[in-house]
Design a protein around this motif. Structure first.
Motif, mmCIF file in Angstrom:
data_model
loop_
_atom_site.group_PDB
_atom_site.id
_atom_site.type_symbol
_atom_site.label_atom_id
_atom_site.label_comp_id
_atom_site.label_asym_id
_atom_site.label_seq_id
_atom_site.Cartn_x
_atom_site.Cartn_y
_atom_site.Cartn_z
ATOM 1 N N GLY A 250 0.843 -1.189 0.000
ATOM 2 C CA GLY A 250 0.000 0.000 0.000
ATOM 3 C C GLY A 250 0.872 1.230 0.000
ATOM 4 O O GLY A 250 2.091 1.147 -0.032
ATOM 5 N N PRO A 251 0.266 2.396 0.031
ATOM 6 C CA PRO A 251 1.058 3.627 0.026
ATOM 7 C C PRO A 251 1.845 3.793 1.314
ATOM 8 O O PRO A 251 1.479 3.262 2.367
ATOM 9 C CB PRO A 251 -0.009 4.717 -0.134
ATOM 10 C CG PRO A 251 -1.260 4.109 0.412
ATOM 11 C CD PRO A 251 -1.181 2.651 0.070
ATOM 12 N N ILE A 252 2.947 4.530 1.237
ATOM 13 C CA ILE A 252 3.744 4.845 2.417
ATOM 14 C C ILE A 252 2.884 5.584 3.427
ATOM 15 O O ILE A 252 2.200 6.551 3.095
ATOM 16 C CB ILE A 252 4.959 5.702 2.013
ATOM 17 C CG1 ILE A 252 5.914 4.881 1.136
ATOM 18 C CG2 ILE A 252 5.689 6.233 3.238
ATOM 19 C CD1 ILE A 252 6.987 5.711 0.476
ATOM 20 N N ASP A 253 2.897 5.113 4.677
ATOM 21 C CA ASP A 253 2.050 5.746 5.690
ATOM 22 C C ASP A 253 2.847 6.368 6.838
ATOM 23 O O ASP A 253 2.263 6.903 7.789
ATOM 24 C CB ASP A 253 1.022 4.749 6.243
ATOM 25 C CG ASP A 253 1.668 3.564 6.957
ATOM 26 O OD1 ASP A 253 2.911 3.553 7.115
ATOM 27 O OD2 ASP A 253 0.937 2.628 7.347
ATOM 28 N N SER A 254 4.184 6.289 6.776
ATOM 29 C CA SER A 254 5.011 6.851 7.844
ATOM 30 C C SER A 254 6.450 6.894 7.369
ATOM 31 O O SER A 254 6.816 6.233 6.388
ATOM 32 C CB SER A 254 4.898 6.014 9.128
ATOM 33 O OG SER A 254 5.180 4.649 8.854
ATOM 34 N N VAL A 255 7.270 7.682 8.078
ATOM 35 C CA VAL A 255 8.681 7.832 7.716
ATOM 36 C C VAL A 255 9.538 7.678 8.974
ATOM 37 O O VAL A 255 9.229 8.267 10.018
ATOM 38 C CB VAL A 255 8.955 9.208 7.071
ATOM 39 C CG1 VAL A 255 10.439 9.353 6.728
ATOM 40 C CG2 VAL A 255 8.095 9.407 5.828
ATOM 41 N N PHE A 256 10.595 6.891 8.862
ATOM 42 C CA PHE A 256 11.618 6.824 9.906
ATOM 43 C C PHE A 256 12.893 7.394 9.323
ATOM 44 O O PHE A 256 13.435 6.875 8.357
ATOM 45 C CB PHE A 256 11.841 5.387 10.371
ATOM 46 C CG PHE A 256 13.004 5.239 11.324
ATOM 47 C CD1 PHE A 256 13.007 5.907 12.539
ATOM 48 C CD2 PHE A 256 14.097 4.445 10.998
ATOM 49 C CE1 PHE A 256 14.079 5.780 13.423
ATOM 50 C CE2 PHE A 256 15.172 4.310 11.869
ATOM 51 C CZ PHE A 256 15.160 4.987 13.087
ATOM 52 N N MET A 257 13.364 8.502 9.899
ATOM 53 C CA MET A 257 14.543 9.193 9.383
ATOM 54 C C MET A 257 15.749 8.894 10.266
ATOM 55 O O MET A 257 15.722 9.114 11.469
ATOM 56 C CB MET A 257 14.294 10.703 9.309
ATOM 57 C CG MET A 257 13.278 11.033 8.232
ATOM 58 S SD MET A 257 12.888 12.795 7.989
ATOM 59 C CE MET A 257 14.224 13.655 8.696
ATOM 60 N N VAL A 258 16.809 8.377 9.638
ATOM 61 C CA VAL A 258 18.067 8.089 10.337
ATOM 62 C C VAL A 258 18.953 9.316 10.163
ATOM 63 O O VAL A 258 19.882 9.340 9.351
ATOM 64 C CB VAL A 258 18.734 6.825 9.758
ATOM 65 C CG1 VAL A 258 19.971 6.454 10.579
ATOM 66 C CG2 VAL A 258 17.756 5.668 9.727
ATOM 67 N N THR A 259 18.678 10.349 10.921
ATOM 68 C CA THR A 259 19.335 11.640 10.712
ATOM 69 C C THR A 259 19.738 12.257 12.039
ATOM 70 O O THR A 259 19.173 11.950 13.091
ATOM 71 C CB THR A 259 18.378 12.607 9.987
ATOM 72 O OG1 THR A 259 17.102 12.610 10.658
ATOM 73 C CG2 THR A 259 18.157 12.189 8.538
ATOM 74 N N ASN A 260 20.724 13.158 11.973
ATOM 75 C CA ASN A 260 21.049 13.956 13.144
ATOM 76 C C ASN A 260 20.185 15.221 13.125
ATOM 77 O O ASN A 260 19.382 15.435 12.202
ATOM 78 C CB ASN A 260 22.543 14.280 13.188
ATOM 79 C CG ASN A 260 23.008 15.040 11.952
ATOM 80 O OD1 ASN A 260 22.270 15.832 11.375
ATOM 81 N ND2 ASN A 260 24.253 14.792 11.548
ATOM 82 N N ALA A 261 20.365 16.078 14.116
ATOM 83 C CA ALA A 261 19.484 17.236 14.250
ATOM 84 C C ALA A 261 19.568 18.157 13.034
ATOM 85 O O ALA A 261 18.549 18.640 12.517
ATOM 86 C CB ALA A 261 19.821 17.995 15.531
ATOM 87 N N THR A 262 20.777 18.404 12.542
ATOM 88 C CA THR A 262 20.945 19.296 11.384
ATOM 89 C C THR A 262 20.287 18.713 10.142
ATOM 90 O O THR A 262 19.569 19.413 9.407
ATOM 91 C CB THR A 262 22.440 19.540 11.128
ATOM 92 O OG1 THR A 262 23.027 20.128 12.290
ATOM 93 C CG2 THR A 262 22.637 20.453 9.932
ATOM 94 N N GLU A 263 20.513 17.429 9.884
ATOM 95 C CA GLU A 263 19.915 16.785 8.720
ATOM 96 C C GLU A 263 18.392 16.792 8.816
ATOM 97 O O GLU A 263 17.700 16.982 7.801
ATOM 98 C CB GLU A 263 20.434 15.350 8.598
ATOM 99 C CG GLU A 263 21.910 15.269 8.226
ATOM 100 C CD GLU A 263 22.487 13.875 8.398
ATOM 101 O OE1 GLU A 263 23.499 13.571 7.745
ATOM 102 O OE2 GLU A 263 21.934 13.087 9.207
ATOM 103 N N THR A 264 17.874 16.589 10.019
ATOM 104 C CA THR A 264 16.421 16.585 10.181
ATOM 105 C C THR A 264 15.833 17.944 9.807
ATOM 106 O O THR A 264 14.800 18.024 9.115
ATOM 107 C CB THR A 264 16.051 16.230 11.635
ATOM 108 O OG1 THR A 264 16.611 14.956 11.956
ATOM 109 C CG2 THR A 264 14.547 16.186 11.825
#
Length: 606
Positions: free
Chosen positions: A460-474
């Motif tokens: 199905g369509p993407i329903d959420s995102v998990f970002m592997v990022t630091n504060a600046t990248e976020t």
């Protein structure tokens, strides 16, 4: 007249009998035989050899197929057992011409056996490598593994030979198991304790690791009696049904006492000098703060530039009865190889955890936080997450951990997408959001779904995102997800971990509103009284220092509760999270989830 007629008849009868008997004798004289009885059904071709080769060959000549093939195999095995490689080779050549494609695996095993008889172990191993073991019967696998072990032993590779026999052990029963066990013991007896400790690892079965650890103890000549007894008792507790139990008969069977550790003298192993001295100092201060009011003794040992064996000897000489640390994975591995005769709470999680009852592991790892995010997002009702991570070693490692945990709990793959840098963020976000339901591009570092079957398409369509990022990248990336999607649509629920933490005293950033972050409760004003004390003593401490302080504080506090946690006790609320322990002794954290709102972190869903 009647008597004469009767006489004539008797004479004719005698003549006929004579002729019949003469014909039979003539037939015997010309080599004809009466029909012979068919041989019994052939036994399993890898069963015990109990006849000479010529007897098996004679049975093969009288038997129909496929029994004839089985008798011929037994004849070849018998010739090999008698050391008659010439006869075995001749019969094998005949069999090659007659064998069906389904019988090729059996012939491959016989070729390897012939090579061994000819003192060619390298050739035997090469031949065995070509055999499809899935086509062999259970008896065939047992025979195959014995040949492989014999070849490795002839090549002076006792450790590898023992590994093969350990695999073979599971297929045996009765007296064969005892014979095989004795052979394993004999092979491992010739190895040094160091090589046996180094042989342990996650790539082995528990049975193999149990053998290697046991023989490392038994082969050590310089152990003090008390340490040897501790190690053997620990081994017996960890491997209660192991076949090696037969070799520790003289050791008390009582398990190592693991309930409610109350050490009198704790040795803390940290890199107090060198490049990690600042981090070690934060952990040390956390340990000292947690130790206030306790009667036990603390001794700190600097691991920087020290060999672990000499450091462990120093710990023993100091009279310590518990080890807290070390911090680096390679140091944890080195200490584990020494098989310390006291409980250990290591401050890292190595790749291999032997599952011994007195070894525990505690770490603040980004992989563990990714696993916690996968659990939390599933609990929140999400079913098709997108993982967006930097295309570097850390990003791939953390994204893969999330994907594996997601697959375990959901049975379906997460979508893994990688970005290269800020200059390509927009195109990387577009590509990632367009990935649902279609195969990913083949280019490395773009999109890579995780799953054994390759790309199967999103359900199905993407329903959420998990970002592997630091504060600046976020801060940079999150607005692109809104920009690329319809700006009028609700933002996809987005989750990050502690690397994206933004202090409350930073200027509010409305574009981050709704972002959900997992971190230790200590960061969100947990334990307010302790927080006041820490702020008074270290007013300029940064966020990293604060986390390491909490890590050290929890490590010492948890020592009396370790064994209960391992046995399934309820989670322990702590500064770094709600803590439980796996059966392997790995401490696991359940983090606190918070939501960013106008410059503040507010409690989120649990």
């Amino acid at each position: 007249m009647g008597l004469a007629t009767q006489y004539q008849r008797d004479s004719v009868t005698r003549l006929l009998c004579t002729l019949v008997l003469s014909s039979i004798l003539m037939a015997c004289g010309t080599g004809l035989r009466a029909p012979q009885e068919a041989p019994p059904p052939a036994p399993d071709i890898f069963s015990l050899i109990d006849r000479p080769a010529d007897q098996y060959q004679a049975l093969a000549e009288r038997a129909p197929e496929p029994d004839a093939f089985n008798w011929r195999v037994l004849a070849i095995r018998s010739a090999l057992q008698q050391g008659d490689a010439a006869t075995a080779g001749q019969q094998l050549e005949v069999l090659r011409r007659q064998a069906s494609p389904q019988q090729q695996s059996i012939l491959g095993v016989l070729e390897a056996a012939l090579a061994l008889t000819q003192n060619n172990p390298a050739g035997a191993l090469q031949q065995l490598a070509t055999v499809d073991r899935t086509r062999l019967s259970r008896g065939g696998e047992i025979y195959y593994l014995q040949l492989q072990a014999n070849a490795l032993e002839l090549q002076q590779q006792p450790l590898e030979a023992a590994k093969v026999l350990i695999e073979r052990q599971e297929l045996l029963s009765g007296d064969e198991r005892e014979t095989n066990r004795g052979h394993i013991h004999h092979l491992l007896q010739s190895l040094s304790p160091q090589s046996l400790r180094q042989a342990q690892g996650p790539g082995n079965t528990d049975l193999a690791n149990g053998w290697f650890r046991l023989m490392a103890i038994l082969n050590s000549d310089n152990l003090q009696p008390g340490q040897r007894q501790w190690q053997l008792q620990s081994w017996r507790t960890a491997y209660p049904d192991h076949p090696g139990q037969a070799y520790v008969v003289g050791t008390p069977a009582e398990p190592v006492v693991t309930s409610a550790y109350q050490p009198a003298h704790i040795a803390v192993l940290l890199p107090l000098s060198g490049r990690l001295a600042e981090q070690a100092d934060a952990i040390r201060n956390g340990i000292l703060s947690a130790h206030q009011g306790q009667t036990s003794r603390l001794s700190f040992f600097d691991t920087n530039g020290r060999a672990m064996n000499s450091l462990y000897q120093q710990v023993q000489q100091a009279g310590a009865d518990f080890i807290l640390g070390p911090l680096l994975k390679e140091e944890v591995d080195a200490l584990t190889e020494l098989d310390p005769a006291m409980p250990v709470l290591a401050l890292n999680v190595p790749a291999y955890q032997p599952g011994l009852p007195h070894l525990y592991y505690f770490a603040l790892s980004p992989e563990a936080e990714a696993a916690e995010a996968a659990r939390h997002m599933w609990d929140q009702g999400h079913r098709q997450p997108l993982v967006f991570a930097p295309n570097n070693e850390l990003g791939r490692r953390v994204a893969t951990e999330f994907g594996q945990r997601w697959q375990q709990q959901s049975g379906r793959p997460a979508i893994l997408a990688y970005f290269a840098g800020q200059s390509s963020i927009e195109s990387d976000v577009r590509r990632a959001l367009a990935s649902a339901g279609s195969p990913p591009p083949a280019a490395a570092g773009v999109i890579q779904p995780l799953g054994d079957g390759g790309w199967t398409g999103a359900p199905g369509p993407i329903d959420s995102v998990f970002m592997v990022t630091n504060a600046t990248e976020t801060r940079v990336i999150l607005p692109y997800f809104d920009f690329v999607r319809d700006s009028r649509a609700a933002r996809l629920p987005t989750y990050v971990t502690s690397r994206s933490y933004i202090p409350d005293d930073d200027a509010p950033m409305s574009e981050l509103n709704g972002l959900q972050l997992a971190d230790m409760p200590w960061i969100f004003d947990g334990a307010p009284q302790l927080r006041q004390e820490v702020d008074a003593l270290w007013p300029n401490a940064g966020i990293t220092w604060q986390r390491l302080f909490a890590f050290g504080y929890d490590a010492l506090t948890l020592i009396p509760q370790l064994s209960q946690l391992r046995e399934g006790a309820p989670p322990v609320p702590a500064l770094t999270g709600e803590l439980t322990a796996s059966p392997q002794g790995v401490l696991q954290r359940r983090l606190q989830w918070m939501e960013y709102r106008n410059g503040e972190w507010l409690p989120g869903g649990q």
